[in-house]
Design an enzyme around this catalytic site. Structure first.
Site, PDB file in Angstrom:
ATOM      1  N   ASP A  15       0.815  -1.217   0.000  1.00 31.90           N
ATOM      2  CA  ASP A  15       0.000   0.000   0.000  1.00 31.90           C
ATOM      3  C   ASP A  15       0.848   1.267   0.000  1.00 31.90           C
ATOM      4  OD1 ASP A  15      -1.877  -1.982   0.343  1.00 31.90           O
ATOM      5  OD2 ASP A  15      -3.018  -0.915   1.870  1.00 31.90           O
ATOM      6  N   ARG A  95      -0.292   5.394  17.319  1.00 30.38           N
ATOM      7  CA  ARG A  95      -0.553   6.337  16.226  1.00 30.38           C
ATOM      8  C   ARG A  95      -0.188   7.783  16.558  1.00 30.38           C
ATOM      9  NH1 ARG A  95       0.207   2.212  13.735  1.00 30.38           N
ATOM     10  NH2 ARG A  95      -1.440   1.161  12.544  1.00 30.38           N
ATOM     11  N   ASP A 124      -7.550   4.542  12.108  1.00 35.66           N
ATOM     12  CA  ASP A 124      -6.211   5.125  12.034  1.00 35.66           C
ATOM     13  C   ASP A 124      -6.174   6.436  11.275  1.00 35.66           C
ATOM     14  OD1 ASP A 124      -4.971   3.276  13.607  1.00 35.66           O
ATOM     15  OD2 ASP A 124      -4.278   2.022  11.956  1.00 35.66           O
ATOM     16  N   SER A 176      -4.950  -8.956   8.076  1.00 39.88           N
ATOM     17  CA  SER A 176      -3.968  -7.878   8.173  1.00 39.88           C
ATOM     18  C   SER A 176      -3.396  -7.858   9.586  1.00 39.88           C
ATOM     19  CB  SER A 176      -4.603  -6.527   7.830  1.00 39.88           C
ATOM     20  OG  SER A 176      -5.568  -6.174   8.798  1.00 39.88           O
TER      21      SER A 176
END
Length: 398
Positions: A15, A95, A124, A176
């Site tokens: 990605d 994050r 996110d 994932s």
């Protein structure tokens, strides 16, 4: 959007590799690829080489492990943060740190824009962008997944092949995965059906409880002002200490969680988590608080935990309300000093001892044997006064 230079949060996966090339095409400007080392297993040399080969002007890899433990994990665990009764916020805490370093690099590199690879369905994107806004609102934000037409893995692979971006030839994982020092999370793919049991082979940080040792492991954790400072009498720096907690808890099958949670964007999501050291830390911390925190202080603090955890989950780490709650949580930790002995056995994390010079537990008051400090007759008036409203209500009902 007129952009002069972009800093991209870059992992080196499909990605963000596609995003890196796409950004250089779309905006015709330099892109700095930035990767945060927060404890995940990664070949950082390979990440750097791939970033440069994929079009980055520069690749910056920041080692944030120490800061992650000291300034994010420990503060959250001083507050006993837990989301929806189960989730220990492993991704949510990482994050804002990643965003903070990205903003710092943007200033250092003279960039006027930042970008990330989070999708438009998840949490996110919110966490990254609230971090950018809270730290430098002048930065332009580019979220490719919300604007481009590469809406499937097939299109991503086609784009990668067209632009000579290496595509892994290994079999695609059926889920994932996000990994850092605090946890590993798994979602998507076969896990999207909440009836499917996770594959035992996917776990990284923990052995299965069935395969854990048949003999229990005992560990003593010493705390000062709510933070762990020593294990089995050995004083350790925060990063080394937390790494040790991960290792010993993981070896005993502790910290696995299968959860359907409520995302901030409005949908339910099934996630499977491993948080070995965090689970052990929270259980031992709560055990020490049971003897060192005043009852009413604990009630007020505990009432604030859901709101505090929700703020972190939703991306408001840099908000004034989170900082206000953090100050309150930390004020309650001044007496949380002492040692807890834990028994770890086949996925179970059991408190078997606790002691503190600040202990409010007094055996002379609590004993069932004869004592000279507590007059049991005092309980008669106590009960009568507390039962007065019940008595009045009962008389009224008759």
């Amino acid at each position: 959007m007129d952009v002069k230079k972009i800093v991209l949060a870059y992992s080196g996966g499909l990605d963000t590799s596609v995003i890196l090339t796409w950004l250089t095409e779309q905006y015709d400007c330099p892109v700095v690829a930035y990767s945060a080392n927060i404890g995940q297993e990664e070949d950082w040399d390979a990440v750097e080489k791939k970033g440069m080969a994929t079009g980055a002007e520069k690749v910056i890899i920041s080692d944030l492990k120490k800061e992650f433990v000291e300034e994010y994990i420990f503060p959250a665990f001083r507050a006993n943060a837990i989301y929806e009764g189960s989730y220990l916020l492993g991704t949510s805490l990482a994050r804002p740190l990643i965003a903070k370093e990205q903003v710092r690099i943007a200033a250092e590199e003279g960039a006027d824009a930042v970008s990330h690879g989070a999708t438009g369905k998840g949490n996110d994107q919110v966490r990254f962008e609230l971090g950018y806004i809270g730290l430098d609102p002048k930065l332009k934000i580019i979220a490719p997944w919300r604007t481009w037409d590469l809406t499937s893995r097939t299109k991503l692979v086609e784009y990668a092949q067209k632009h000579n971006i290496p595509v892994p030839v290994t079999k695609e994982k059926p889920y994932s995965c996000d990994e850092n020092l605090l946890h590993v999370s798994y979602e998507g793919g076969i896990l999207e059906n909440p009836w499917n049991e996770p594959d035992a082979s996917m776990f990284k940080m923990t052995v299965s409880p069935e395969m854990a040792p048949d003999t229990p492991t005992y560990i003593e954790i010493e705390f000062k002002n709510g933070d762990p400072v020593a294990i089995d009498g050995v004083v350790m720096e925060p990063l080394a200490l937390f790494t040790k907690l991960n290792k010993v808890a993981g070896a005993n099958g502790i910290g696995r969680l299968d959860l359907v949670e409520n995302r901030f964007v409005g949908m339910k999501s099934r996630g499977v988590y491993e948080t070995p050291g965090g689970t052990l830390l929270r259980e031992s911390h709560r055990a020490l608080e049971s003897i060192t925190l005043d009852r009413e202080v604990m009630k007020i603090r505990d009432s604030l935990i859901p709101r505090y955890a929700e703020l972190i989950y939703n991306g408001f780490w840099f908000s004034p309300e989170r900082e206000l709650l953090q100050a309150t949580m930390d004020a309650a930790q001044k007496t949380v000093n002492g040692t807890v002995r834990m028994k770890l056995y086949k996925g179970n994390c059991i408190t078997v001892g606790r002691k503190s010079d600040n202990s409010l537990y007094q055996e002379s008051f609590a004993t069932f044997e004869e004592d000279m400090v507590y007059d049991q007759g005092d309980a008669t008036g106590f009960i009568r006064l507390n039962g007065l409203r019940l008595r009045i209500q009962a008389l009224q009902n008759k």
